[in-house]
Design an enzyme around this catalytic site. Sequence first.
Site, PDB file in Angstrom:
ATOM      1  N   ASP A   1       0.849  -1.204   0.000  1.00  0.00           N
ATOM      2  CA  ASP A   1       0.000   0.000   0.000  1.00  0.00           C
ATOM      3  C   ASP A   1       0.876   1.242   0.000  1.00  0.00           C
ATOM      4  O   ASP A   1       2.062   1.191   0.347  1.00  0.00           O
ATOM      5  CB  ASP A   1      -0.961   0.013   1.195  1.00  0.00           C
ATOM      6  CG  ASP A   1      -0.247   0.117   2.545  1.00  0.00           C
ATOM      7  OD1 ASP A   1       0.821  -0.511   2.722  1.00  0.00           O
ATOM      8  OD2 ASP A   1      -0.754   0.838   3.437  1.00  0.00           O
TER       9      ASP A   1
ATOM     10  N   ASP B   1       8.844   3.358  -1.056  1.00  0.00           N
ATOM     11  CA  ASP B   1       8.037   3.089   0.162  1.00  0.00           C
ATOM     12  C   ASP B   1       6.687   2.541  -0.232  1.00  0.00           C
ATOM     13  O   ASP B   1       5.747   3.286  -0.362  1.00  0.00           O
ATOM     14  CB  ASP B   1       7.921   4.392   0.973  1.00  0.00           C
ATOM     15  CG  ASP B   1       7.193   4.189   2.294  1.00  0.00           C
ATOM     16  OD1 ASP B   1       7.013   3.045   2.708  1.00  0.00           O
ATOM     17  OD2 ASP B   1       6.787   5.203   2.894  1.00  0.00           O
TER      18      ASP B   1
ATOM     19  N   GLU C   1       0.016  -0.924   5.918  1.00  0.00           N
ATOM     20  CA  GLU C   1       1.087  -0.372   6.750  1.00  0.00           C
ATOM     21  C   GLU C   1       0.900   1.126   6.936  1.00  0.00           C
ATOM     22  O   GLU C   1       1.082   1.661   8.032  1.00  0.00           O
ATOM     23  CB  GLU C   1       2.457  -0.652   6.117  1.00  0.00           C
ATOM     24  CG  GLU C   1       3.624  -0.457   7.075  1.00  0.00           C
ATOM     25  CD  GLU C   1       4.075   0.978   7.211  1.00  0.00           C
ATOM     26  OE1 GLU C   1       4.744   1.318   8.188  1.00  0.00           O
ATOM     27  OE2 GLU C   1       3.742   1.808   6.321  1.00  0.00           O
TER      28      GLU C   1
ATOM     29  N   ASP D   1      12.342  -1.485   4.349  1.00  0.00           N
ATOM     30  CA  ASP D   1      11.376  -0.387   4.328  1.00  0.00           C
ATOM     31  C   ASP D   1      11.964   0.821   5.063  1.00  0.00           C
ATOM     32  O   ASP D   1      11.246   1.628   5.625  1.00  0.00           O
ATOM     33  CB  ASP D   1      10.069  -0.860   4.978  1.00  0.00           C
ATOM     34  CG  ASP D   1       8.918   0.109   4.731  1.00  0.00           C
ATOM     35  OD1 ASP D   1       8.986   0.874   3.756  1.00  0.00           O
ATOM     36  OD2 ASP D   1       7.955   0.089   5.528  1.00  0.00           O
TER      37      ASP D   1
ATOM     38  N   HIS E   1     -23.430  32.910  11.084  1.00  0.00           N
ATOM     39  CA  HIS E   1     -22.913  34.161  10.521  1.00  0.00           C
ATOM     40  C   HIS E   1     -21.974  34.790  11.562  1.00  0.00           C
ATOM     41  O   HIS E   1     -22.382  35.026  12.704  1.00  0.00           O
ATOM     42  CB  HIS E   1     -24.097  35.095  10.240  1.00  0.00           C
ATOM     43  CG  HIS E   1     -23.729  36.340   9.493  1.00  0.00           C
ATOM     44  ND1 HIS E   1     -22.871  37.305   9.988  1.00  0.00           N
ATOM     45  CD2 HIS E   1     -24.114  36.783   8.269  1.00  0.00           C
ATOM     46  CE1 HIS E   1     -22.747  38.269   9.124  1.00  0.00           C
ATOM     47  NE2 HIS E   1     -23.502  37.985   8.045  1.00  0.00           N
TER      48      HIS E   1
ATOM     49  N   THR F   1     -17.751  34.489   5.655  1.00  0.00           N
ATOM     50  CA  THR F   1     -17.790  34.880   7.065  1.00  0.00           C
ATOM     51  C   THR F   1     -18.674  33.907   7.834  1.00  0.00           C
ATOM     52  O   THR F   1     -19.891  34.077   7.890  1.00  0.00           O
ATOM     53  CB  THR F   1     -18.302  36.318   7.207  1.00  0.00           C
ATOM     54  OG1 THR F   1     -19.461  36.465   6.386  1.00  0.00           O
ATOM     55  CG2 THR F   1     -17.239  37.315   6.780  1.00  0.00           C
TER      56      THR F   1
ATOM     57  N   ARG G   1       5.122  10.807  17.996  1.00  0.00           N
ATOM     58  CA  ARG G   1       6.090   9.705  17.825  1.00  0.00           C
ATOM     59  C   ARG G   1       6.595   9.331  19.205  1.00  0.00           C
ATOM     60  O   ARG G   1       6.923  10.211  20.018  1.00  0.00           O
ATOM     61  CB  ARG G   1       7.262  10.150  16.948  1.00  0.00           C
ATOM     62  CG  ARG G   1       6.885  10.538  15.538  1.00  0.00           C
ATOM     63  CD  ARG G   1       6.690   9.350  14.614  1.00  0.00           C
ATOM     64  NE  ARG G   1       6.033   9.785  13.375  1.00  0.00           N
ATOM     65  CZ  ARG G   1       5.798   8.995  12.336  1.00  0.00           C
ATOM     66  NH1 ARG G   1       6.151   7.716  12.367  1.00  0.00           N
ATOM     67  NH2 ARG G   1       5.189   9.442  11.275  1.00  0.00           N
TER      68      ARG G   1
ATOM     69  N   SER H   1       7.948   4.879  11.636  1.00  0.00           N
ATOM     70  CA  SER H   1       7.368   3.750  12.357  1.00  0.00           C
ATOM     71  C   SER H   1       6.987   2.646  11.383  1.00  0.00           C
ATOM     72  O   SER H   1       6.528   2.923  10.276  1.00  0.00           O
ATOM     73  CB  SER H   1       6.107   4.200  13.102  1.00  0.00           C
ATOM     74  OG  SER H   1       6.349   5.390  13.819  1.00  0.00           O
TER      75      SER H   1
ATOM     76  N   HIS I   1       6.424   9.867   1.192  1.00  0.00           N
ATOM     77  CA  HIS I   1       5.165  10.515   1.595  1.00  0.00           C
ATOM     78  C   HIS I   1       5.007  11.909   0.963  1.00  0.00           C
ATOM     79  O   HIS I   1       4.069  12.621   1.305  1.00  0.00           O
ATOM     80  CB  HIS I   1       5.032  10.655   3.119  1.00  0.00           C
ATOM     81  CG  HIS I   1       4.943   9.334   3.824  1.00  0.00           C
ATOM     82  ND1 HIS I   1       4.454   9.209   5.106  1.00  0.00           N
ATOM     83  CD2 HIS I   1       5.250   8.081   3.430  1.00  0.00           C
ATOM     84  CE1 HIS I   1       4.497   7.933   5.470  1.00  0.00           C
ATOM     85  NE2 HIS I   1       4.981   7.227   4.473  1.00  0.00           N
TER      86      HIS I   1
HETATM   87  N1  BES Z   1       8.709   3.029   5.592  1.00  0.00           N
HETATM   88  C1  BES Z   1       8.060   3.933   6.467  1.00  0.00           C
HETATM   89  C2  BES Z   1       8.736   4.060   7.813  1.00  0.00           C
HETATM   90  C3  BES Z   1      10.157   4.527   7.814  1.00  0.00           C
HETATM   91  C4  BES Z   1      10.618   5.447   6.921  1.00  0.00           C
HETATM   92  C5  BES Z   1      11.008   4.037   8.766  1.00  0.00           C
HETATM   93  C6  BES Z   1      11.938   5.861   6.943  1.00  0.00           C
HETATM   94  C7  BES Z   1      12.314   4.458   8.815  1.00  0.00           C
HETATM   95  C8  BES Z   1      12.788   5.366   7.886  1.00  0.00           C
HETATM   96  C9  BES Z   1       6.630   3.481   6.659  1.00  0.00           C
HETATM   97  O1  BES Z   1       5.989   3.143   5.456  1.00  0.00           O
HETATM   98  C10 BES Z   1       5.823   4.602   7.223  1.00  0.00           C
HETATM   99  O2  BES Z   1       5.739   5.620   6.608  1.00  0.00           O
HETATM  100  N2  BES Z   1       5.199   4.370   8.342  1.00  0.00           N
HETATM  101  C11 BES Z   1       4.246   5.274   8.890  1.00  0.00           C
HETATM  102  C12 BES Z   1       3.556   4.452   9.934  1.00  0.00           C
HETATM  103  C13 BES Z   1       2.295   4.936  10.457  1.00  0.00           C
HETATM  104  C14 BES Z   1       1.309   5.368   9.446  1.00  0.00           C
HETATM  105  C15 BES Z   1       1.732   3.925  11.407  1.00  0.00           C
HETATM  106  C16 BES Z   1       4.933   6.456   9.501  1.00  0.00           C
HETATM  107  O3  BES Z   1       6.053   6.348  10.006  1.00  0.00           O
HETATM  108  O4  BES Z   1       4.331   7.533   9.469  1.00  0.00           O
HETATM  109 MN    MN Z   2       7.130   1.925   4.313  1.00  0.00          MN
HETATM  110 MN    MN Z   3       5.401   5.085   4.501  1.00  0.00          MN
END
Ligand code: BES
Ligand code: MN
Ligand code: MN
Length: 472
Positions: free
Chosen positions: A104, A135, A170, A197, A230, A333, A346, A417, A445
């Site tokens: 995904d 990713d 994920e 990843d 309003h 408004t 985090r 994560s 992202h």
């Molecule tokens: N692959 C990433 C996590 C990552 C990126 C780890 C770079 C270390 C270095 C993963 O796909 C990701 O983006 N995870 C999300 C997890 C969340 C939605 C639970 C994140 O970290 O925002």
């Molecule tokens: Mn990833």
């Molecule tokens: Mn990711």
Amino acid sequence: MADQAKAAVEFAQKNGERFVEELKALLRIPSISTLPEHAGDVRRAAEFVAAELKRIGMEHVRLIETATAERPGGHPLVYADWLNGAPAADGKPAPTVLCYGHYDVQPPDPLDEWKSPPFEPAEREGNLYARGAVDDKGQMWMHVKALEALMETGGGKLPVNVRVIVEGEEEVGGEGIADFVREHGDQLRADVALVSDTEMFAADLPTLCVGLRGMIYTEIEARGARTDLHSGMYGGAAPNPFVALAQVIAKLKDADGKILIPGFYDKVQKPSDAELTAWKALPFDEEHYRETEVGSIALTGEPGYSVLERTWARPTLDVHGMPGGFTGAGAKTVIPARAVAKVSMRLVPDMTPAESFAQYRAYVESICPKGIVLEVRLIHSGDAIVVSTDNRYIQAATGAMHEVFGKETVFVRGGGSIPIVGDFERELKIPTVMMGFGLPDDNLHAPNEKFHLANFHRGIESIVRFFVRLGG
Ligand code: BES
Ligand code: MN
Ligand code: MN
């Protein structure tokens, strides 16, 4: 053993262009897990991966459904295995590697910042641009292609036992795979998990990631008046949910980035002195990072901690968006009746999502502005993790990457994560090797996500050599 690796590496080199073309076909499928209107695309991506695993000779290939009454939108897992590995000379069974990845992807917006459309993969200057390129479709594909190369040149045999599990959630927290690991862990029995990843610390620097931050992703909904009003007629008497959220958010952390939630830092573990010393030796130029990666006029965060400590080993809090109200062109408004803020934190070892969320919710409720009703919701969460480096799997990984890169591996943590890695350790009781080949400027992202193609090929070679070392 050396011959086995050599033949497979040669096969991968000869077929490298085809591997990239196949990856492009997968990247054309917009498998955006968070958007319900793409559920069909998410499934198509799962079927694409399953079909390829079958074609290369993996066994017991199947989609595992994760949708339940409580989670009707759950996306399928892809499973495959090959468990016919020959025992070692001393009679010990071949080790079993659990290959994990996710098919995904994140939403592609803002669309107009992409130089080529996110789901029309394009090669420029040795990079492959597309949402999911690195990713994690591209990195997951390295696993599949390493397995293909070993199968093809090994007479249909692999040097180790392999199970493959690829998830489609994920990017939205990975609840489906977490449930499966908890309830059917026996079906994923293995000696080690391999996850690609994460990123390399710098180009040409082989890297193992040994820690990830956890997270809690939340929404705060603020409700004021019964309906939109309003702002001239009612401004001065009616509560404004956006102003209320701004006031709440302003009290979540101070100007230095210190989070103000009582008790939030109580369980935070300091990295070991050895780790901190190793991080200081990494090739890191803060000004270059600010200029080229972040692109802001200054960096922010807690004083007294380096950038690497702040992004790897300290908890943080961010706001991702505030849906609601009027966002069209020009002016309207209105005092909106409701507003939402998407807020995530985090976490680092030994914080736990449950305790951190309880502290956060209690604090937010205690600072609720007058006239406003707040609702604090948990969207998803995942544990922080630090993995041990003292095992033969890490040694096989650094040895394999030394053959490919000619350099010693650096050990880093990641600020991101991957929720399931913690479950592999806790539920399956196996170590994880996080061998990733992304680069710091791959735009995960973000618009113009890319995969440096040289790293795609070096990644496949590293994984081939990793498997051969484990089997030998
Ligand atoms: N692959 C990433 C996590 C990552 C990126 C780890 C770079 C270390 C270095 C993963 O796909 C990701 O983006 N995870 C999300 C997890 C969340 C939605 C639970 C994140 O970290 O925002
Ligand atoms: Mn990833
Ligand atoms: Mn990711």
